[in-house]
Structure formats: structure tokens, C-alpha cells
Design an enzyme around this catalytic site. Structure first.
Site, PDB file in Angstrom:
ATOM      1  N   SER A   6       0.839  -1.131   0.264  1.00  0.00           N
ATOM      2  CA  SER A   6       0.056   0.272  -0.132  1.00  0.00           C
ATOM      3  C   SER A   6       0.830   1.329   0.206  1.00  0.00           C
ATOM      4  O   SER A   6       1.271   1.228   1.346  1.00  0.00           O
ATOM      5  CB  SER A   6      -1.521  -0.022   1.159  1.00  0.00           C
ATOM      6  OG  SER A   6      -1.510   0.842   1.632  1.00  0.00           O
ATOM      7  N   HIS A  31      -0.777  -1.482  -4.642  1.00  0.00           N
ATOM      8  CA  HIS A  31      -2.479  -0.539  -4.158  1.00  0.00           C
ATOM      9  C   HIS A  31      -2.475   0.722  -3.700  1.00  0.00           C
ATOM     10  O   HIS A  31      -1.534   1.421  -3.262  1.00  0.00           O
ATOM     11  CB  HIS A  31      -1.992  -1.865  -3.082  1.00  0.00           C
ATOM     12  CG  HIS A  31      -3.711  -1.560  -1.751  1.00  0.00           C
ATOM     13  ND1 HIS A  31      -5.160  -2.397  -2.699  1.00  0.00           N
ATOM     14  CD2 HIS A  31      -4.599  -0.710  -0.988  1.00  0.00           C
ATOM     15  CE1 HIS A  31      -6.365  -1.650  -1.644  1.00  0.00           C
ATOM     16  NE2 HIS A  31      -5.795  -0.614  -1.307  1.00  0.00           N
ATOM     17  N   ASP A  33      -4.585   3.447  -2.827  1.00  0.00           N
ATOM     18  CA  ASP A  33      -5.261   4.507  -1.702  1.00  0.00           C
ATOM     19  C   ASP A  33      -5.418   5.528  -1.616  1.00  0.00           C
ATOM     20  O   ASP A  33      -5.292   6.501  -1.641  1.00  0.00           O
ATOM     21  CB  ASP A  33      -5.252   4.059  -0.520  1.00  0.00           C
ATOM     22  CG  ASP A  33      -5.040   2.666   0.309  1.00  0.00           C
ATOM     23  OD1 ASP A  33      -6.250   1.916   0.444  1.00  0.00           O
ATOM     24  OD2 ASP A  33      -3.966   2.499   0.343  1.00  0.00           O
ATOM     25  N   MET A  35      -8.605   8.615  -0.961  1.00  0.00           N
ATOM     26  CA  MET A  35      -9.408   9.137  -0.217  1.00  0.00           C
ATOM     27  C   MET A  35      -9.851  10.314  -0.130  1.00  0.00           C
ATOM     28  O   MET A  35      -8.887  11.345  -0.740  1.00  0.00           O
ATOM     29  CB  MET A  35      -8.688   9.116   1.325  1.00  0.00           C
ATOM     30  CG  MET A  35      -8.263   7.066   1.628  1.00  0.00           C
ATOM     31  SD  MET A  35      -7.193   7.651   3.622  1.00  0.00           S
ATOM     32  CE  MET A  35      -6.587   5.728   2.801  1.00  0.00           C
ATOM     33  N   HIS A  64      -7.869   1.609  -4.828  1.00  0.00           N
ATOM     34  CA  HIS A  64      -9.114   1.066  -3.627  1.00  0.00           C
ATOM     35  C   HIS A  64      -9.775   2.410  -3.323  1.00  0.00           C
ATOM     36  O   HIS A  64      -9.014   3.214  -2.746  1.00  0.00           O
ATOM     37  CB  HIS A  64      -8.234   0.687  -2.366  1.00  0.00           C
ATOM     38  CG  HIS A  64      -9.520   0.822  -1.246  1.00  0.00           C
ATOM     39  ND1 HIS A  64      -8.502   0.105   0.036  1.00  0.00           N
ATOM     40  CD2 HIS A  64     -10.576   0.784  -0.704  1.00  0.00           C
ATOM     41  CE1 HIS A  64      -9.364   0.170   0.966  1.00  0.00           C
ATOM     42  NE2 HIS A  64     -10.967   0.230   0.424  1.00  0.00           N
ATOM     43  N   MET A  66     -11.908   5.423  -1.589  1.00  0.00           N
ATOM     44  CA  MET A  66     -12.783   5.534  -0.118  1.00  0.00           C
ATOM     45  C   MET A  66     -12.893   7.004  -0.708  1.00  0.00           C
ATOM     46  O   MET A  66     -12.464   7.003   0.037  1.00  0.00           O
ATOM     47  CB  MET A  66     -11.458   4.998   0.905  1.00  0.00           C
ATOM     48  CG  MET A  66     -11.114   3.450   1.215  1.00  0.00           C
ATOM     49  SD  MET A  66      -9.539   3.409   2.366  1.00  0.00           S
ATOM     50  CE  MET A  66      -8.772   3.839   1.333  1.00  0.00           C
ATOM     51  N   MET A 135     -12.247  -5.453   4.570  1.00  0.00           N
ATOM     52  CA  MET A 135     -11.270  -4.567   5.723  1.00  0.00           C
ATOM     53  C   MET A 135     -11.233  -4.996   6.469  1.00  0.00           C
ATOM     54  O   MET A 135     -11.744  -6.128   7.240  1.00  0.00           O
ATOM     55  CB  MET A 135     -11.659  -3.649   5.681  1.00  0.00           C
ATOM     56  CG  MET A 135     -11.628  -2.369   4.669  1.00  0.00           C
ATOM     57  SD  MET A 135     -10.266  -1.769   3.804  1.00  0.00           S
ATOM     58  CE  MET A 135      -9.063  -1.171   4.636  1.00  0.00           C
ATOM     59  N   GLY A 140      -8.547   4.898   6.606  1.00  0.00           N
ATOM     60  CA  GLY A 140      -8.408   5.914   6.144  1.00  0.00           C
ATOM     61  C   GLY A 140      -6.713   6.052   6.770  1.00  0.00           C
ATOM     62  O   GLY A 140      -6.903   7.148   6.350  1.00  0.00           O
ATOM     63  N   PHE A 141      -7.049   4.554   7.704  1.00  0.00           N
ATOM     64  CA  PHE A 141      -5.327   4.852   8.099  1.00  0.00           C
ATOM     65  C   PHE A 141      -4.374   4.037   7.924  1.00  0.00           C
ATOM     66  O   PHE A 141      -5.103   2.831   7.957  1.00  0.00           O
ATOM     67  CB  PHE A 141      -5.265   5.782   8.736  1.00  0.00           C
ATOM     68  CG  PHE A 141      -5.547   7.425   9.787  1.00  0.00           C
ATOM     69  CD1 PHE A 141      -5.082   8.182   9.148  1.00  0.00           C
ATOM     70  CD2 PHE A 141      -7.176   7.028  10.225  1.00  0.00           C
ATOM     71  CE1 PHE A 141      -5.851   9.553   9.641  1.00  0.00           C
ATOM     72  CE2 PHE A 141      -7.621   8.394   9.680  1.00  0.00           C
ATOM     73  CZ  PHE A 141      -7.450   9.513   9.951  1.00  0.00           C
ATOM     74  N   GLY A 142      -3.348   3.798   7.429  1.00  0.00           N
ATOM     75  CA  GLY A 142      -2.535   2.928   7.522  1.00  0.00           C
ATOM     76  C   GLY A 142      -1.542   2.691   9.428  1.00  0.00           C
ATOM     77  O   GLY A 142      -2.016   3.656   9.869  1.00  0.00           O
ATOM     78  N   GLY A 143      -1.092   1.201   9.461  1.00  0.00           N
ATOM     79  CA  GLY A 143      -0.738   1.023  10.234  1.00  0.00           C
ATOM     80  C   GLY A 143      -1.235   1.216  11.806  1.00  0.00           C
ATOM     81  O   GLY A 143      -1.003   1.016  13.331  1.00  0.00           O
ATOM     82  N   ASP A 173      -7.213  -6.116   3.710  1.00  0.00           N
ATOM     83  CA  ASP A 173      -6.820  -4.885   3.617  1.00  0.00           C
ATOM     84  C   ASP A 173      -6.901  -4.187   4.801  1.00  0.00           C
ATOM     85  O   ASP A 173      -7.676  -4.019   5.225  1.00  0.00           O
ATOM     86  CB  ASP A 173      -7.191  -4.150   2.455  1.00  0.00           C
ATOM     87  CG  ASP A 173      -6.604  -2.521   2.513  1.00  0.00           C
ATOM     88  OD1 ASP A 173      -5.184  -2.487   2.976  1.00  0.00           O
ATOM     89  OD2 ASP A 173      -6.883  -2.171   1.858  1.00  0.00           O
ATOM     90  N   GLY A 175      -3.575  -3.570   8.903  1.00  0.00           N
ATOM     91  CA  GLY A 175      -2.773  -4.412   9.623  1.00  0.00           C
ATOM     92  C   GLY A 175      -1.985  -6.294   9.409  1.00  0.00           C
ATOM     93  O   GLY A 175      -1.856  -6.730  10.221  1.00  0.00           O
TER      94      GLY A 175
END
Ligand code: DX5
Ligand code: ZN
Length: 215
Positions: A6, A31, A33, A35, A64, A66, A135, A140-143, A173, A175
Site C-alpha cells: 500500500s 495498492h 488508497d 481517500m 482502492h 474510499m 477490510m 482511513g489510516f495505515g498502521g 487490507d 494490519g
């Protein structure tokens, strides 16, 4: 198992070079993202940025979306070079029209479900889809931490596809890293997105190879 890094976790000042780095490190898909700050509480990049970085690899671009109204922007992402477009079943656009629009541009369509959405929400559309993205974090956020309790949805979608004789890919997608990918693989996931686990690794090639090996 395919690994799709990502780009949300990349160095955005050098996005093209980061894509090239992931290509050389053995990534299967890229990938991306997108948003809009409305469907999710974060803003990233849109079609113009994707168009600029498209020449940096020949690997498939897995976009992807969003965003609240994906139908409005399918042509833009098609023109930018998307190979796969996934959008959320929870969005405001007409789902059938959006899938048809994606297919009319020769792009593989996928539907995404958020953690609070049941697997059954995509069942009416399975005949028309190439993949379903489950999901394993709130978008909304990585990590964020992997939600293992989403994995039964993978089994439910696969069972429904088998019952209807459909061959869809299942993507997960959020974690996903060396501590969690084996669970996703055991559940039957075909494509894993990994942001932090790949981009923050000292050696991206080793990280991708490890994920491919343990999955
Ligand atoms: C979250 C994005 C993910 C995310 C994954 O909304 O869809 O693709 O960047 O990042 P990690 O692997 O760090 O959870
Ligand atoms: Zn994503």
C-alpha cells in the site's frame, strides 16, 4: 498469495521511485488508497497523481477508492491507468452502475466491505465482480491493528462463490504483516495488502519474500 504494497505508507515526495522500489522488491500488485476526506476522515491523492506514477512499473495498479461517489470518477481512474478498481459497498453511488462502468473500461471490478458490514452485503453483486476486498481495519489510516475477527467473512464469501461456481479473488487490507498473514492465508485470502510491514521494513525485498513464504 499475492502481496500488494500500500503506497499509503510510502515517501510521497518520491512516489515514482517508491513504486519502482516495490516493483524490484517483488511486489505483485501496487495498492493505491484514494481517500476523499468525506467517506473516510483522511485525504490522500487522486487520479492525476496515479497518472504521473503509472509509468514507474508494469505491475497491476490496484486502486482502492474510499470515496463517497466513485461512479463520478471511474473514467478519471481508468484514464490514469488503473487495472483493478475496488470501491465500497457502503458508498453513495449506484453499485450496479459503478460495476458496469468499471467493466466498460476494461478494468477488473471489486467491492470492499468495512469491518461493520456483513459478508452478505456483496452477495447480490458476486456474478459481476472479479474480487472482493475484506477490510481488516477501519479504512482511513495505515498502521492499525489487524482485526482477525473479520476473517470468517472470507470463508463466507468463498463458500458462496463456490456454491454459485464463481471464481473471485479475495483480498484483505489492513494490519497485515509477518505476525498476521498466516491467519489471512489460512482463511483463504488470495491477495494481501501490506503498507507498514513492507514500507517500514529495512529491506523491502526481504519483507515481501517473508510474507510470500509464510502465507
Ligand atoms: C487503510 C488502507 C490500507 C492501509 C494498509 O484505509 O486501505 O491499504 O494503507 O496499511 P497497513 O498495512 O499499514 O495497515
Ligand atoms: Zn487499501
Amino acid at each position: 498469495m499475492k502481496i500488494a504494497p500500500s503506497l499509503l505508507s510510502c515517501d510521497f515526495s518520491a512516489m515514482g521511485a517508491e513504486i519502482k522500489r516495490m516493483d524490484e522488491a517483488g511486489a505483485d500488485w501496487m495498492h493505491l488508497d484514494v481517500m476523499d476526506g468525506h467517506f473516510v476522515p483522511n485525504i490522500t491523492f487522486g487520479a492525476p497523481v496515479i497518472k504521473w506514477v503509472r509509468p514507474y512499473t508494469d505491475k497491476p495498479f490496484d486502486v482502492h477508492l474510499m470515496i463517497s461517489d466513485p461512479l463520478k470518477y471511474i473514467d478519471d481512474f481508468a484514464d490514469a491507468g488503473a487495472d483493478i478498481i475496488t470501491f465500497h459497498v457502503e458508498c453513495d453511488s449506484d453499485i450496479d452502475k459503478t460495476i458496469d462502468k468499471i467493466k466498460s473500461r476494461g478494468i477488473l471490478p471489486g467491492l470492499v466491505i468495512k469491518p461493520g458490514t456483513p459478508a452478505e452485503a456483496v452477495f447480490p453483486y458476486l456474478d459481476k465482480l472479479a474480487l472482493v476486498l475484506v477490510m481488516t481495519v477501519e479504512p482511513g489510516f495505515g498502521g492499525q491493528s489487524f482485526m482477525a475477527d473479520m476473517l470468517p467473512k472470507v470463508g463466507a464469501i468463498k463458500a458462496e462463490c463456490a456454491r454459485r461456481g464463481l471464481e473471485l479473488l479475495i483480498e484483505a487490507d489492513g494490519g497485515i504483516g509477518e505476525a498476521t498473514i498466516a491467519q489471512a492465508a489460512a482463511a483463504g485470502v488470495d491477495v494481501c495488502v501490506a503498507g507498514t510491514a513492507v514500507f517500514k521494513a529495512a529491506d523491502a525485498a526481504k519483507a515481501i519474500a517473508l510474507l510470500q513464504r509464510i502465507s
